[in-house]
Every structure is written in structure tokens, then in C-alpha cells.
Design a protein around this motif. Sequence first.
Motif, short mmCIF file in Angstrom:
data_model
loop_
_atom_site.label_atom_id
_atom_site.label_comp_id
_atom_site.label_asym_id
_atom_site.label_seq_id
_atom_site.Cartn_x
_atom_site.Cartn_y
_atom_site.Cartn_z
N VAL A 6 0.85 -1.18 0.18
CA VAL A 6 0.07 -0.02 -0.01
C VAL A 6 0.93 1.38 -0.08
O VAL A 6 1.68 1.53 0.79
CB VAL A 6 -0.83 0.09 1.25
CG1 VAL A 6 -1.86 1.35 1.20
CG2 VAL A 6 -1.66 -1.43 1.17
N ILE A 7 0.58 2.18 -0.74
CA ILE A 7 1.27 3.60 -1.02
C ILE A 7 0.14 4.56 -0.58
O ILE A 7 -0.87 4.63 -1.05
CB ILE A 7 1.75 4.02 -2.32
CG1 ILE A 7 2.84 3.00 -2.76
CG2 ILE A 7 2.43 5.19 -2.19
CD1 ILE A 7 3.17 3.06 -3.97
N ARG A 21 -4.01 0.77 9.75
CA ARG A 21 -4.83 -0.38 9.59
C ARG A 21 -4.42 -1.07 8.57
O ARG A 21 -4.61 -2.50 8.81
CB ARG A 21 -6.18 0.29 9.38
CG ARG A 21 -6.98 1.14 10.42
CD ARG A 21 -7.29 0.31 11.43
NE ARG A 21 -8.46 -0.14 11.38
CZ ARG A 21 -9.36 -0.32 12.58
NH1 ARG A 21 -9.06 0.04 13.63
NH2 ARG A 21 -10.35 -0.83 12.52
N ALA A 22 -3.67 -0.73 7.61
CA ALA A 22 -3.21 -1.72 6.67
C ALA A 22 -2.16 -2.71 7.02
O ALA A 22 -2.00 -3.85 7.08
CB ALA A 22 -2.79 -1.15 5.29
N VAL A 23 -1.03 -1.93 7.83
CA VAL A 23 -0.03 -2.52 8.58
C VAL A 23 -0.64 -3.60 9.42
O VAL A 23 -0.09 -4.86 9.71
CB VAL A 23 0.98 -1.80 9.13
CG1 VAL A 23 1.93 -2.29 10.18
CG2 VAL A 23 1.85 -0.99 8.07
N GLN A 24 -1.55 -3.20 10.24
CA GLN A 24 -2.27 -4.22 11.36
C GLN A 24 -2.71 -5.49 10.56
O GLN A 24 -2.89 -6.31 11.24
CB GLN A 24 -3.44 -3.50 12.03
CG GLN A 24 -2.56 -2.33 13.26
CD GLN A 24 -3.71 -1.77 14.06
OE1 GLN A 24 -4.59 -2.64 14.53
NE2 GLN A 24 -3.67 -0.81 14.29
N GLY A 25 -3.24 -5.04 9.43
CA GLY A 25 -3.87 -6.21 8.64
C GLY A 25 -2.85 -7.18 7.86
O GLY A 25 -3.28 -7.99 7.12
N GLY A 26 -1.47 -6.81 8.26
CA GLY A 26 -0.49 -7.83 7.78
C GLY A 26 0.23 -7.29 6.24
O GLY A 26 0.82 -7.83 5.89
N ASP A 327 -9.11 -1.62 6.40
CA ASP A 327 -9.59 -2.79 6.78
C ASP A 327 -10.01 -3.21 5.44
O ASP A 327 -9.68 -4.61 5.16
CB ASP A 327 -10.70 -2.68 7.76
CG ASP A 327 -10.27 -2.45 9.15
OD1 ASP A 327 -9.10 -2.36 9.28
OD2 ASP A 327 -11.05 -2.26 9.97
N VAL A 328 -10.51 -2.62 4.37
CA VAL A 328 -11.02 -3.06 3.50
C VAL A 328 -9.73 -3.61 2.34
O VAL A 328 -9.86 -4.73 1.86
CB VAL A 328 -11.90 -2.08 2.55
CG1 VAL A 328 -11.82 -2.33 1.03
CG2 VAL A 328 -13.18 -1.68 2.99
N ILE A 329 -8.68 -2.72 2.25
CA ILE A 329 -7.58 -3.21 1.63
C ILE A 329 -7.01 -4.55 2.19
O ILE A 329 -6.52 -5.42 1.23
CB ILE A 329 -6.55 -1.96 1.65
CG1 ILE A 329 -7.11 -0.77 0.75
CG2 ILE A 329 -5.19 -2.34 1.06
CD1 ILE A 329 -6.23 0.45 1.34
N ALA A 330 -6.86 -4.62 3.27
CA ALA A 330 -6.36 -5.83 4.06
C ALA A 330 -7.30 -7.05 3.79
O ALA A 330 -6.64 -8.13 3.32
CB ALA A 330 -5.98 -5.63 5.68
#
Length: 473
Positions: A6-7, A21-26, A327-330
Motif C-alpha cells: 500500500v502506498i 490499519r493496513a499494517v495491522q492487517g499484515g 480494513d478493506v484493503i487488507a
Amino acid sequence: MSDYDVIVIGAGATGENVADRAVQGGLRAVIVEAELVGGECSYWACMPSKALLRSTRAIRAAQAVDGARQAVTGEVDVAAALRRRDRITHDWSDESQVDWLRGAGIDLVRGHATLTGARRVRVTRADGTAADLEARRAVVVATGSAALLPDIPGLAGIRPWTSRDATSAHAAPTSLAILGGGVVAAEMATAYAGFGTTVTMIVRSRLLGTMEPFAADLVTEALSDGGVDIRTGVEVVRAERVEGQDAVLHLSDGSRIAAAEVLVATGRTPRTGDLGVDAVGLTPGEWLDVDDTMLVRGTDWLYAVGDVNGRALLTHQGKYQARAAGDVIAARAAGQDVKDRPWGAHVATADHAAVPQVTFTDPEIASVGLTARAAERAGLRVRVLDYDLAAVAGASVHADEYRGQARAVVDEDRRVLVGATFAGPDVAELLHAATVAVVGEVPLHRLWHAVPAYPTLSEVWLRWLEGAGRATA
């Protein structure tokens, strides 16, 4: 070329939240920022503006209580208030914010970002060198908005203030003319009038015209009582400034206003003009149209959160959108269908009819959901419940001669609250209960069992329910 999952373009509050949130989603995320990490809210909007307002409001709050007013022997110390603002903005240093990014596992690239193609971003650094980034999953635009400068002859030439100048000024001008009648205009008029500046507002239609009329009227009266000259129904047709002298504004009614500084607070424009959106089929300078997952319509990889999508230009709504987008992206990266999530964390539906907002004037205005007029326009069968906040027992404890008003907007067919507005001293803390009631669609008969503590301003909830009629279920 460096690649990430993700950028995120823009390191304001919304950009920080979506990356987190993206990082928390891995996922692996990077933020690109051309200015300060922390963005508009931290350095030029929410935080410094509320800091400017707080000192004067604290004095007025003390002056409203007998026994305390006798201890207030002077006026606001403007220099000290500005120093406090500087502490709150960390003297416009983003070191602590950068440390937070590092601790959250988010990379940072400084420079100006432009889209060069699908999932591709070029970053031009301050020294002119460039770096190319590629996203495996998504690019998120979180560039916010900028002050809109109206096309008035001579206006640009007088070097007017924008909201950034007003919140970062190092001294209070002797006089200030404000173009606009929205939240920024009203808050800055409140702040600078409290500092002793002679303030004139030029309002083309009505001050705070999107809010309940009673709330706007209370603020208008308070500003006028505080010495602010509010000119309504007029607009600036020409501006000029002779070097070293006040700016002169020529109004549509033939009158003129001279002021040391002029603040333009007539609206916002999206920061998409130099983002390279034309490289991916979008129009520079326009808001980015998104669905409730924050995906830019017509794409499957580009997201937009915060002011830049034009849905709700408020920091807390931008952060809400950012959490949804991250959250959606993850979830999509993991092959999950976001529609299968019954708890609904992956869609930002509150932007449509449940947006809370506090206008930090004196008195405050706190509102959520629909005004009575908006609810009627939406086709609802509406019942309006008005109550004088001064008649609540908690008001007499809070301040002598408390003045305020509260309105609940009820959908009579569903017997739920769809909007609420409070106007009065310190009503901001009443707002979240109303937000929960609106978002949760709590039936009125259940609200009877949410007993407000006595004696507090929250007793207005009981008065509203009494006005709505007896509990029937």
C-alpha cells in the motif's frame, strides 16, 4: 523501483490511520508526504485553532460564575495564548509524528507524489531527485483540501490570509476582515475578537447557514455582543492594498472596509490539481468520487480518504474513513468479500446522515445527523423537540444566566432520533450520546431507560422524551 502493498499519499491524520490499519492487517505500507507528518489538523487546523479559542473561552467561563469572576482581574494574555498554541503544534516540528510512524512499522518517503500509472507513484524530493514506487495492492490518496480563493479582482494582490495564516499567526492584527460565514470564519472571528482585534465579517448570505437557525442566531448575537461587525447580504467586488497600509475591500452595496489583514474563508478545494490523476483517467482539481469502501469509482486499486473525496470535511470523519479503507484493503488482499462482514466495519456509511460536528464558537454548537429542514427534504415525517437548556437544573449549576437551546429531530414513523443540535456553553460533551442514539437508531421507548444524571445538562434528554410523549413499548 521500490514496491509496497500500500502506498499512501499524504501523512495527515487520515493517511496515518489508513496506513496503520493496513499494517495491522499484515500489509507493508509507505506514506509519502511533502510537508509535515501529521498534516493540516495537527499544525494549521483543528489543534491550533482550538488552542487559539481556548484561553478566551476559559476566562469567559470563569466570568460566568459568581465567586470565580471576582478572581478574574485581567484580559487574555495574547502572547501567552500564542505560545500555548506553539506548544500544541510542537512549534511545527513533526519529529514525534515521525517517531510514531516508525514505531507503527510504516515507512516514510518525503517529497511530492504524482501518479504515473495504475499503482505507480513518483516522488520528487526537495533536491529535485525522484524515486518511483509501486503498490501491489492499493494506492490511497489522503492529500486533503486547501483554502479556496474566490475570483475577486485584486484579492490575490492584497496577499490575504487563508486559514493556515490565521491559525499560525505570531501576533494578533489590529483589525481583521473575514470573507465567509462558515465554521472557519465564525471560529476565527471568535478567536481574534477575543484577542482584542477589530473584526468585520462579510457574509454573502447567512452566518452558519447550514445549521439549525436557532444555533446560528445565538452565535451571531454573541459575536455582535463581542464587537464583531457582521455584514450580511453583501460580497466583495474588488480589493486593493497600498504598500504599508491596510487592505481596502469594496462591497457590493457601495461601502468599503479597511483592515490590516483579510482572511478568506469561503470554502475548500481538493488537493488533486498536481497529483497526476489525469494519468489514470481522472480530472485534476476535482474531488475524488468514492464508494462506501473508499474505492475511487471506476478503479479497483485507487482509494481516497478524508477531505479529498468531498464527503465530510472533518478530521474525525476522515479518520473513520481511513479505518474503513485500511480494513478493506487488507481484507481484499486476503481474498475476503467485505460484504460478508455483518458487523459492517468495512464501509463508511456514517458520512451520509450521521456526521457529528462541533463548532467551537462562544457559545458552542454541537450537532449530529439531520437538521429539521434536511429531514423534511429527505421525505421524513418529522417531529421537532425544542428545549431551553437554561431550564435544565444542571445549567444553573454550570453558569449564572446560562443561555442555550437544544433540538432533537425525530422520525415519527420509526420513532427514532435522526438529528440533534445543542447550542450553549460546553455542549460539545453532550454530542456523543446523541451520535450513539442516531447511529444506533435507538427507539425512543428504549431511551427512557438511559437515565441522565442529575444535575447535569444531559437532563435535556429527559425533557426531550417528555416532549415526545409517553413510552409505549
